[in-house]
Write an enzyme that holds these catalytic residues in place. Sequence first.
Site, short mmCIF file in Angstrom:
data_model
loop_
_atom_site.label_atom_id
_atom_site.label_comp_id
_atom_site.label_asym_id
_atom_site.label_seq_id
_atom_site.Cartn_x
_atom_site.Cartn_y
_atom_site.Cartn_z
N HIS A 1 -65.13 -54.89 -0.22
CA HIS A 1 -64.10 -53.85 -0.26
C HIS A 1 -62.88 -54.23 -1.12
O HIS A 1 -62.01 -53.38 -1.35
CB HIS A 1 -63.68 -53.49 1.18
CG HIS A 1 -63.39 -52.04 1.36
ND1 HIS A 1 -63.40 -51.42 2.59
CD2 HIS A 1 -63.04 -51.06 0.48
CE1 HIS A 1 -63.09 -50.14 2.43
NE2 HIS A 1 -62.85 -49.90 1.16
N ASP B 1 -63.51 -46.88 7.88
CA ASP B 1 -63.74 -48.32 8.04
C ASP B 1 -63.60 -48.70 9.52
O ASP B 1 -62.78 -48.13 10.25
CB ASP B 1 -62.66 -49.08 7.24
CG ASP B 1 -63.08 -50.45 6.77
OD1 ASP B 1 -63.74 -51.17 7.54
OD2 ASP B 1 -62.72 -50.80 5.63
N HIS C 1 -62.50 -51.60 10.09
CA HIS C 1 -61.39 -52.56 9.94
C HIS C 1 -60.19 -51.89 9.27
O HIS C 1 -60.34 -50.88 8.59
CB HIS C 1 -61.85 -53.73 9.04
CG HIS C 1 -63.10 -54.40 9.51
ND1 HIS C 1 -64.34 -54.06 9.01
CD2 HIS C 1 -63.30 -55.36 10.44
CE1 HIS C 1 -65.26 -54.80 9.62
NE2 HIS C 1 -64.66 -55.59 10.49
N ASP D 1 -58.30 -53.53 6.97
CA ASP D 1 -58.13 -54.09 5.61
C ASP D 1 -56.65 -54.10 5.25
O ASP D 1 -56.24 -53.80 4.14
CB ASP D 1 -58.98 -53.31 4.58
CG ASP D 1 -60.47 -53.48 4.86
OD1 ASP D 1 -60.83 -54.35 5.68
OD2 ASP D 1 -61.28 -52.74 4.27
N HIS E 1 -61.28 -58.85 0.99
CA HIS E 1 -61.78 -57.55 1.46
C HIS E 1 -61.07 -57.09 2.74
O HIS E 1 -61.07 -55.90 3.04
CB HIS E 1 -63.32 -57.52 1.62
CG HIS E 1 -63.86 -58.22 2.83
ND1 HIS E 1 -65.08 -57.89 3.37
CD2 HIS E 1 -63.37 -59.23 3.57
CE1 HIS E 1 -65.31 -58.67 4.42
NE2 HIS E 1 -64.30 -59.50 4.56
N ASP F 1 -66.47 -47.61 3.64
CA ASP F 1 -67.01 -48.92 4.01
C ASP F 1 -68.15 -48.62 4.98
O ASP F 1 -67.93 -47.98 6.03
CB ASP F 1 -65.88 -49.74 4.66
CG ASP F 1 -66.29 -51.15 5.04
OD1 ASP F 1 -67.46 -51.38 5.35
OD2 ASP F 1 -65.39 -52.01 5.06
N ASP G 1 -69.53 -50.30 7.11
CA ASP G 1 -69.38 -50.80 8.49
C ASP G 1 -68.59 -49.83 9.36
O ASP G 1 -68.41 -50.07 10.56
CB ASP G 1 -68.81 -52.23 8.53
CG ASP G 1 -67.35 -52.36 8.09
OD1 ASP G 1 -66.55 -51.43 8.31
OD2 ASP G 1 -67.02 -53.42 7.52
N GLU H 1 -69.57 -52.59 0.77
CA GLU H 1 -69.96 -53.52 1.83
C GLU H 1 -71.44 -53.44 2.22
O GLU H 1 -71.83 -54.01 3.25
CB GLU H 1 -69.06 -53.37 3.07
CG GLU H 1 -67.59 -53.72 2.83
CD GLU H 1 -67.29 -55.23 2.75
OE1 GLU H 1 -68.12 -56.04 3.20
OE2 GLU H 1 -66.20 -55.57 2.22
#
Length: 304
Positions: free
Chosen positions: A104, A127, A129, A131, A144, A230, A232, A276
């Site tokens: 990312h 995402d 996350h 980030d 990332h 992303d 994930d 990702e």
Amino acid sequence: MDRTVRVLGVPMDLGADRRGVDMGPSAIRYGGLADQLEALGMACVDGGDLAVPRPEERDPDADQPSGGRAKFRRETGEVCQDVRTAVRATIDDGEFPLVLGGDHSIAIGTVAGAADPDESLGIVWFDAHGDFNTPQTTPSGNIHGMSLAAILGKGSFADEAWAHTPAVSEENVVLVGLRDVDDRERDLLNESDVTAYTMSDIDARSVPSVVEEALDIATDGTDAIHVSLDLDWLDPTEAPGVGTPVRGGVSYREAHVAMEYVAERREAIRSMELVEVNPILDDHNRTAELACELAASAFGKVVL
Ligand SMILES: NC(=[NH2+])NCCC[C@H](N)C(=O)O
Ligand SMILES: [Mn+2]
Ligand SMILES: [Mn+2]
């Protein structure tokens, strides 16, 4: 969408700990991306892959000009500047940049290229996350996990021109699907004007309502938006081929309906990236194939 889609691969894995995400662009191409888009009647050209240095040949801590730790900072800066050039050239040619990661960290380059310095750009960032770490807060040193903070010039990224994109205002940045945030990252996010929808928000309100509001915030007063996906973001049962999976993500259907809402705003969308995907950790390329399907939904594929 009547713009030709230009696919740009960025086989970047310097921003993450798990190797293999550099093969994401190939996996997504093999997953049938061009066929999916052409089936929608879209023109699609492949701009190939950008060059990325091999981590074995570099020292991750070679260049840390403004303190903290961001591994492969110099190399990431160089790659992101190449991504920016390629994305900007694509837009100048009247085409739509679809960037394939890679980890990312490449979003820093995509956004820099997508943002016209005289305009404002909103971002919707799907995402697990945030980030949103900086070189000062990161627990891992992996860029990332810092890319959104870099774009907004947080921490020592404020002084790094390759990272900070002033055409993006926090008020027009929206995170969707959060469920794994580091402690100091949480503080930074809470202090910022970024809007963050967690999985709990999605549980309480449903994906269509959250995504529609996210798109409203990103488009409000801006000239265009960037969509960063992303993989994930999805639950690992659907997307096992990612380097940092987190349980409790959106389902297959929720991801599709989110992209269908994105498609409704496609005239406002200037660029998109799929990041990702790690084929080494995948199960028969299903995460890459899912990325292709989701791209098709984002470009207007509907059931009937
Ligand atoms: N783009 C990603 N998958 N980011 C994962 C980041 C994980 C963690 N928050 C870190 O800073 O290292
Ligand atoms: Mn991410
Ligand atoms: Mn993530």
